[in-house]
Design a protein around this motif. Structure first.
Motif, PDB file in Angstrom:
ATOM      1  N   SER A   1       1.079  69.949  55.983  1.00 17.96           N
ATOM      2  CA  SER A   1       1.931  68.765  55.807  1.00 17.96           C
ATOM      3  C   SER A   1       1.999  68.360  54.335  1.00 17.96           C
ATOM      4  CB  SER A   1       1.406  67.604  56.651  1.00 17.96           C
ATOM      5  OG  SER A   1       1.343  67.950  58.020  1.00 17.96           O
ATOM      6  N   LEU A   2       2.257  69.316  53.498  1.00 18.40           N
ATOM      7  CA  LEU A   2       2.248  69.066  52.055  1.00 18.40           C
ATOM      8  C   LEU A   2       3.364  68.105  51.661  1.00 18.40           C
ATOM      9  CD1 LEU A   2       1.322  72.623  50.892  1.00 18.40           C
ATOM     10  CD2 LEU A   2       0.098  70.543  50.232  1.00 18.40           C
ATOM     11  N   LYS A   3       3.055  67.302  50.658  1.00 20.58           N
ATOM     12  CA  LYS A   3       3.983  66.314  50.137  1.00 20.58           C
ATOM     13  C   LYS A   3       4.235  66.599  48.660  1.00 20.58           C
ATOM     14  CE  LYS A   3       1.785  62.810  53.083  1.00 20.58           C
ATOM     15  NZ  LYS A   3       1.088  61.486  53.096  1.00 20.58           N
ATOM     16  N   PRO A   4       5.354  66.144  48.134  1.00 18.91           N
ATOM     17  CA  PRO A   4       5.615  66.345  46.693  1.00 18.91           C
ATOM     18  C   PRO A   4       4.481  65.802  45.812  1.00 18.91           C
ATOM     19  CG  PRO A   4       7.632  65.701  47.779  1.00 18.91           C
ATOM     20  CD  PRO A   4       6.537  65.579  48.815  1.00 18.91           C
TER      21      PRO A   4
ATOM     22  N   THR B   1       1.687  68.025  44.460  1.00 20.29           N
ATOM     23  CA  THR B   1       1.925  68.947  43.351  1.00 20.29           C
ATOM     24  C   THR B   1       0.889  68.754  42.257  1.00 20.29           C
ATOM     25  OG1 THR B   1       4.296  69.094  43.775  1.00 20.29           O
ATOM     26  CG2 THR B   1       3.557  69.559  41.521  1.00 20.29           C
ATOM     27  N   ALA B   2       0.206  69.832  41.902  1.00 16.59           N
ATOM     28  CA  ALA B   2      -0.876  69.744  40.910  1.00 16.59           C
ATOM     29  C   ALA B   2      -1.442  71.128  40.654  1.00 16.59           C
ATOM     30  CB  ALA B   2      -1.996  68.829  41.420  1.00 16.59           C
ATOM     31  N   ASP B   3      -2.248  71.215  39.620  1.00 18.10           N
ATOM     32  CA  ASP B   3      -3.122  72.372  39.450  1.00 18.10           C
ATOM     33  C   ASP B   3      -4.394  72.088  40.236  1.00 18.10           C
ATOM     34  OD1 ASP B   3      -2.105  72.624  36.004  1.00 18.10           O
ATOM     35  OD2 ASP B   3      -1.398  73.784  37.722  1.00 18.10           O
ATOM     36  N   TYR B   4      -4.776  73.029  41.063  1.00 18.54           N
ATOM     37  CA  TYR B   4      -5.953  72.854  41.907  1.00 18.54           C
ATOM     38  C   TYR B   4      -7.097  73.708  41.357  1.00 18.54           C
ATOM     39  CZ  TYR B   4      -3.396  70.210  45.398  1.00 18.54           C
ATOM     40  OH  TYR B   4      -2.671  69.221  46.035  1.00 18.54           O
TER      41      TYR B   4
ATOM     42  N   GLY C   1     -13.323  76.976  38.048  1.00 23.47           N
ATOM     43  CA  GLY C   1     -12.391  78.076  37.993  1.00 23.47           C
ATOM     44  C   GLY C   1     -11.258  77.764  37.042  1.00 23.47           C
ATOM     45  N   GLN C   2     -10.327  78.697  36.957  1.00 23.62           N
ATOM     46  CA  GLN C   2      -9.218  78.552  36.007  1.00 23.62           C
ATOM     47  C   GLN C   2      -8.061  77.742  36.573  1.00 23.62           C
ATOM     48  OE1 GLN C   2      -9.631  81.112  37.950  1.00 23.62           O
ATOM     49  NE2 GLN C   2      -7.588  81.558  38.754  1.00 23.62           N
ATOM     50  N   GLY C   3      -8.078  77.519  37.858  1.00 21.80           N
ATOM     51  CA  GLY C   3      -7.043  76.712  38.502  1.00 21.80           C
ATOM     52  C   GLY C   3      -5.920  77.560  39.083  1.00 21.80           C
ATOM     53  N   THR C   4      -5.275  76.996  40.078  1.00 23.92           N
ATOM     54  CA  THR C   4      -4.105  77.618  40.670  1.00 23.92           C
ATOM     55  C   THR C   4      -3.065  76.532  40.905  1.00 23.92           C
ATOM     56  OG1 THR C   4      -3.311  79.068  42.453  1.00 23.92           O
ATOM     57  CG2 THR C   4      -4.946  77.413  43.064  1.00 23.92           C
ATOM     58  N   GLN C   5      -1.831  76.839  40.603  1.00 20.38           N
ATOM     59  CA  GLN C   5      -0.786  75.824  40.631  1.00 20.38           C
ATOM     60  C   GLN C   5      -0.159  75.712  42.020  1.00 20.38           C
ATOM     61  OE1 GLN C   5       2.905  76.431  38.244  1.00 20.38           O
ATOM     62  NE2 GLN C   5       2.315  74.511  37.266  1.00 20.38           N
ATOM     63  N   VAL C   6       0.010  74.490  42.456  1.00 21.38           N
ATOM     64  CA  VAL C   6       0.687  74.198  43.717  1.00 21.38           C
ATOM     65  C   VAL C   6       1.872  73.286  43.411  1.00 21.38           C
ATOM     66  CG1 VAL C   6       0.507  73.027  45.943  1.00 21.38           C
ATOM     67  CG2 VAL C   6      -1.371  74.466  45.125  1.00 21.38           C
ATOM     68  N   THR C   7       3.042  73.702  43.832  1.00 18.08           N
ATOM     69  CA  THR C   7       4.242  72.900  43.641  1.00 18.08           C
ATOM     70  C   THR C   7       4.885  72.665  44.993  1.00 18.08           C
ATOM     71  OG1 THR C   7       4.606  73.831  41.449  1.00 18.08           O
ATOM     72  CG2 THR C   7       6.453  72.698  42.472  1.00 18.08           C
TER      73      THR C   7
END
Length: 121
Positions: free
Chosen positions: A82-85, A88-91, A112-118
């Motif tokens: 149920s993702l919402k705008p 959005t972030a680097d996780y 960690g280096q992070g992973t982007q979620v949009t």
């Protein structure tokens, strides 16, 4: 030393799902507390979820995100539904030794280096 590698980020529409993975190495995995944090555009890094003696979640993700760990694979997962705008972030995946009781980013030693979620609307 602990090495953390995140994966699983990407672009998803609002209402969709993603599963992030955090693979750890360098230390006995079941001796580590693992947390997920995120940093959105123009925002400070914030706590999302943690796996230690129990699981903990930020209020903003409760009921939508689930943290789990597979000690045999030295991996922690963050299932995001149920993702919402506003998600959005680097996780980032973070680790520390066991015993700490707060969930500030400063209490975690390894990142960690992070992973982007949009999440698009």
């Amino acid at each position: 030393q602990v090495q953390l590698v995140e994966s699983g980020g990407g672009l998803v529409q609002a209402g969709g799902s993603l599963r992030l993975s955090c693979a750890a190495s360098g230390r006995t995995f079941n001796c580590l507390d693992i947390g997920w944090f995120r940093q959105g555009p123009g925002k400070e890094r914030e706590f999302v979820a943690a796996s230690d003696v129990r699981t903990n979640y930020a209020d903003s993700v409760k009921g939508r995100f689930t943290i789990s760990r597979d000690n045999a694979k030295n991996t922690v997962y963050l299932q995001m539904n149920s993702l919402k705008p506003e998600d959005t972030a680097d996780y980032y995946c973070a680790a520390r030794g066991t015993g700490a009781i707060d969930y500030s980013s400063a209490s975690y030693n390894y990142w960690g280096q992070g992973t982007q979620v949009t999440v698009s609307s």
